[in-house]
Design an enzyme around this catalytic site. Structure first.
Site, PDB file in Angstrom:
ATOM      1  N   CYS A   1       0.817  -1.227   0.000  1.00  0.00           N
ATOM      2  CA  CYS A   1       0.000   0.000   0.000  1.00  0.00           C
ATOM      3  C   CYS A   1       0.845   1.269   0.000  1.00  0.00           C
ATOM      4  O   CYS A   1       0.395   2.317  -0.440  1.00  0.00           O
ATOM      5  CB  CYS A   1      -0.926  -0.022   1.194  1.00  0.00           C
ATOM      6  SG  CYS A   1      -1.991  -1.469   1.150  1.00  0.00           S
TER       7      CYS A   1
ATOM      8  N   ASN B   1     -10.104  -1.036  -1.515  1.00  0.00           N
ATOM      9  CA  ASN B   1      -8.675  -0.793  -1.260  1.00  0.00           C
ATOM     10  C   ASN B   1      -7.875  -1.473  -2.371  1.00  0.00           C
ATOM     11  O   ASN B   1      -7.794  -2.695  -2.418  1.00  0.00           O
ATOM     12  CB  ASN B   1      -8.324  -1.359   0.122  1.00  0.00           C
ATOM     13  CG  ASN B   1      -6.841  -1.238   0.464  1.00  0.00           C
ATOM     14  OD1 ASN B   1      -5.999  -1.137  -0.424  1.00  0.00           O
ATOM     15  ND2 ASN B   1      -6.527  -1.271   1.741  1.00  0.00           N
TER      16      ASN B   1
ATOM     17  N   HIS C   1      -3.718   6.900   1.196  1.00  0.00           N
ATOM     18  CA  HIS C   1      -3.962   5.577   0.609  1.00  0.00           C
ATOM     19  C   HIS C   1      -5.337   5.124   1.098  1.00  0.00           C
ATOM     20  O   HIS C   1      -5.649   5.247   2.283  1.00  0.00           O
ATOM     21  CB  HIS C   1      -2.875   4.594   1.062  1.00  0.00           C
ATOM     22  CG  HIS C   1      -3.322   3.170   0.989  1.00  0.00           C
ATOM     23  ND1 HIS C   1      -3.752   2.612  -0.189  1.00  0.00           N
ATOM     24  CD2 HIS C   1      -3.445   2.207   1.937  1.00  0.00           C
ATOM     25  CE1 HIS C   1      -4.110   1.356   0.045  1.00  0.00           C
ATOM     26  NE2 HIS C   1      -3.937   1.088   1.323  1.00  0.00           N
TER      27      HIS C   1
HETATM   28  C1  LIG Z   1     -10.916  -5.726   9.142  1.00  0.00           C
HETATM   29  C2  LIG Z   1     -11.796  -4.941  10.099  1.00  0.00           C
HETATM   30  C3  LIG Z   1     -12.830  -4.147   9.306  1.00  0.00           C
HETATM   31  C4  LIG Z   1     -12.518  -5.932  11.005  1.00  0.00           C
HETATM   32  O1  LIG Z   1     -13.278  -5.218  11.947  1.00  0.00           O
HETATM   33  P1  LIG Z   1     -13.273  -5.633  13.469  1.00  0.00           P
HETATM   34  O2  LIG Z   1     -14.212  -4.755  14.170  1.00  0.00           O
HETATM   35  O3  LIG Z   1     -11.853  -5.674  13.932  1.00  0.00           O
HETATM   36  O4  LIG Z   1     -13.910  -7.044  13.347  1.00  0.00           O
HETATM   37  P2  LIG Z   1     -13.436  -8.431  13.915  1.00  0.00           P
HETATM   38  O5  LIG Z   1     -12.390  -9.013  13.015  1.00  0.00           O
HETATM   39  O6  LIG Z   1     -13.116  -8.318  15.371  1.00  0.00           O
HETATM   40  O7  LIG Z   1     -14.753  -9.208  13.736  1.00  0.00           O
HETATM   41  C5  LIG Z   1     -15.953  -8.820  14.399  1.00  0.00           C
HETATM   42  C6  LIG Z   1     -17.023  -9.812  14.009  1.00  0.00           C
HETATM   43  O8  LIG Z   1     -17.415  -9.572  12.651  1.00  0.00           O
HETATM   44  C7  LIG Z   1     -17.274 -10.792  11.912  1.00  0.00           C
HETATM   45  N1  LIG Z   1     -16.882 -10.459  10.550  1.00  0.00           N
HETATM   46  C8  LIG Z   1     -15.638 -10.348  10.019  1.00  0.00           C
HETATM   47  N2  LIG Z   1     -15.725 -10.012   8.724  1.00  0.00           N
HETATM   48  C9  LIG Z   1     -17.022  -9.919   8.425  1.00  0.00           C
HETATM   49  C10 LIG Z   1     -17.722  -9.602   7.254  1.00  0.00           C
HETATM   50  N3  LIG Z   1     -17.107  -9.307   6.092  1.00  0.00           N
HETATM   51  N4  LIG Z   1     -19.070  -9.570   7.300  1.00  0.00           N
HETATM   52  C11 LIG Z   1     -19.739  -9.861   8.433  1.00  0.00           C
HETATM   53  N5  LIG Z   1     -19.121 -10.170   9.590  1.00  0.00           N
HETATM   54  C12 LIG Z   1     -17.785 -10.190   9.572  1.00  0.00           C
HETATM   55  C13 LIG Z   1     -16.198 -11.566  12.644  1.00  0.00           C
HETATM   56  O9  LIG Z   1     -16.295 -12.944  12.358  1.00  0.00           O
HETATM   57  C14 LIG Z   1     -16.543 -11.246  14.091  1.00  0.00           C
HETATM   58  O10 LIG Z   1     -17.627 -12.018  14.484  1.00  0.00           O
HETATM   59  P3  LIG Z   1     -17.706 -12.593  15.988  1.00  0.00           P
HETATM   60  O11 LIG Z   1     -17.773 -11.370  16.864  1.00  0.00           O
HETATM   61  O12 LIG Z   1     -18.963 -13.386  15.953  1.00  0.00           O
HETATM   62  O13 LIG Z   1     -16.468 -13.393  16.180  1.00  0.00           O
HETATM   63  C15 LIG Z   1     -10.960  -3.979  10.997  1.00  0.00           C
HETATM   64  O14 LIG Z   1     -10.120  -4.712  11.830  1.00  0.00           O
HETATM   65  C16 LIG Z   1     -10.145  -3.004  10.205  1.00  0.00           C
HETATM   66  O15 LIG Z   1     -10.679  -2.092   9.629  1.00  0.00           O
HETATM   67  N6  LIG Z   1      -8.808  -3.187  10.136  1.00  0.00           N
HETATM   68  C17 LIG Z   1      -7.948  -2.439   9.277  1.00  0.00           C
HETATM   69  C18 LIG Z   1      -7.975  -3.081   7.930  1.00  0.00           C
HETATM   70  C19 LIG Z   1      -7.330  -2.261   6.860  1.00  0.00           C
HETATM   71  O16 LIG Z   1      -7.490  -1.095   6.785  1.00  0.00           O
HETATM   72  N7  LIG Z   1      -6.573  -2.916   6.003  1.00  0.00           N
HETATM   73  C20 LIG Z   1      -5.929  -2.297   4.926  1.00  0.00           C
HETATM   74  C21 LIG Z   1      -4.570  -1.900   5.307  1.00  0.00           C
HETATM   75  S1  LIG Z   1      -3.721  -1.243   3.934  1.00  0.00           S
END
Ligand SMILES: CC(C)(COP(=O)(O)OP(=O)(O)OC[C@H]1O[C@@H](n2cnc3c(N)ncnc32)[C@H](O)[C@@H]1OP(=O)(O)O)[C@@H](O)C(=O)NCCC(=O)NCCS
Length: 320
Positions: free
Chosen positions: A102, A277, A247
């Site tokens: 990224c 992204n 980004h």
């Molecule tokens: C990836 C991201 C959106 C996940 O959000 P989060 O709040 O951390 O979510 P979690 O991974 O803890 O998951 C929460 C719940 O949602 C569920 N879940 C994960 N992806 C899901 C999806 N696409 N749809 C529905 N539910 C989903 C998980 O299984 C979890 O369920 P549970 O509570 O029953 O176990 C978040 O961590 C984030 O934004 N991270 C940065 C990612 C990023 O910017 N990456 C690019 C970098 S260049």
């Protein structure tokens, strides 16, 4: 951009997710996925490069160095740079690939900038092109990653100029390999007896893996840090920035960064809602859209900043 639009509702038909979850966590409404019959990483880079050349009023033969940011090249080797060079008919000039995910496009700009400043090259083509959709785990297990990443390409032409205090004012690039496995595709790696086997193909290690919380935690610190570093190096302040193009990692990250820098909404450009992204391609894609919408004017101070796999992070300030 590839033509194929994939909405959140399309995704919810193939995995257990919903438009509501994706919009709330990432801001993304839809993204583009490549068509394996027509799109390749290098032909997308070529199309974007031709658009950039046309907008710059230049021809391919004017280019004397190519730098491509990609982590998803057509081949394991060689990289996209030489394929782009071939497509543009530029046999003999150097072509370099940057694999900094990224942050790759800003790394690529920093390299182009250094070569131009030393006088080695005059016109440098910098492209970012990515096909991530083919590395996504579309099962429920991979849903937190696969709703975020997408495909696209963008390019810029950098040119030597004798105008003082114009163009790229500075670039700052960083990395911390301690977090390499927090956002990565493990296979097919080289450090094993066979690079590809039946087991590897069926192993999730072949797909993109991300520790979302860890990425989020670091991104919201590194983005403001590297933007402030750029401002301090140029004796400028946040108020001097006319447009910040981060980004397009995640709308929540962008919002977090905007608030921590106390910037008004209209000074931070986001288009992740429409394109997801696109890793190393997101900055030139966003820059082009902002430009088309008249959001970048002569004399403006534009800040580009990125954070991603590596971890790597980077910024540049450009006086238009
Ligand atoms: C990836 C991201 C959106 C996940 O959000 P989060 O709040 O951390 O979510 P979690 O991974 O803890 O998951 C929460 C719940 O949602 C569920 N879940 C994960 N992806 C899901 C999806 N696409 N749809 C529905 N539910 C989903 C998980 O299984 C979890 O369920 P549970 O509570 O029953 O176990 C978040 O961590 C984030 O934004 N991270 C940065 C990612 C990023 O910017 N990456 C690019 C970098 S260049």
């Amino acid at each position: 951009m590839p033509e194929k639009i994939v909405t959140n509702d399309d995704l919810s038909k193939i995995m257990d997710t919903s438009d509501e979850w994706i919009v709330e966590r990432t801001g993304i409404k839809e993204r583009r996925w490549f068509d394996p019959d027509t799109d390749t990483n290098s032909n997308m880079a070529t199309k974007a490069s031709k658009m950039a050349l046309e907008q710059a009023g230049m021809e391919a033969k004017d280019i004397d160095f190519i730098v491509v940011a990609t982590i998803s090249p057509d081949y394991f080797f060689p990289g996209t740079g030489v394929l782009l060079q071939r497509e543009l008919g530029l046999i003999d000039i150097p072509a370099l690939d940057i694999r900094n995910a990224c942050s790759g496009f800003i790394y690529a700009l920093s390299i182009a900038d250094q070569y131009i400043k030393t006088g080695m090259y005059k016109n440098v083509l910098v492209a970012g092109s990515e096909i991530q959709s083919s590395a996504l785990d579309l099962s429920d297990a991979g849903r937190a990653v696969s709703v975020i990443f997408a495909d696209g390409a963008g390019a810029m032409v950098l040119q030597a100029s004798d105008q003082d205090k114009k163009g790229i004012l500075s670039t700052h690039i960083h990395s911390d390999g301690n977090y390499a496995e927090e956002l990565y595709v493990k296979d097919p790696g080289s450090s094993r007896k066979v690079r590809l086997s039946e087991e590897i193909i069926h192993d999730p290690s072949f797909k993109a893996h991300m520790n979302g919380r860890e990425v989020f935690k670091h991104a919201v610190v590194r983005f403001p840090e590297v933007i402030n570093e750029a401002l301090e190096a140029n004796n400028l302040s946040v108020e001097d920035i006319d447009l910040l193009i981060p980004h397009q990692a995640n709308l929540r990250i962008s919002e977090f960064v905007r608030r921590s820098l106390k910037m008004p909404e209209e000074k931070v450009f986001n288009n992740i809602m429409k394109y997801g992204n696109t890793t190393g391609a997101s900055i030139p894609i966003a820059f082009k859209q902002a430009w088309n919408e008249g959001k970048i004017k002569d004399g403006d101070l534009v800040c580009l900043a990125a954070f991603g796999s590596g971890f790597t992070w980077a910024s540049t300030l450009i006086r238009m």
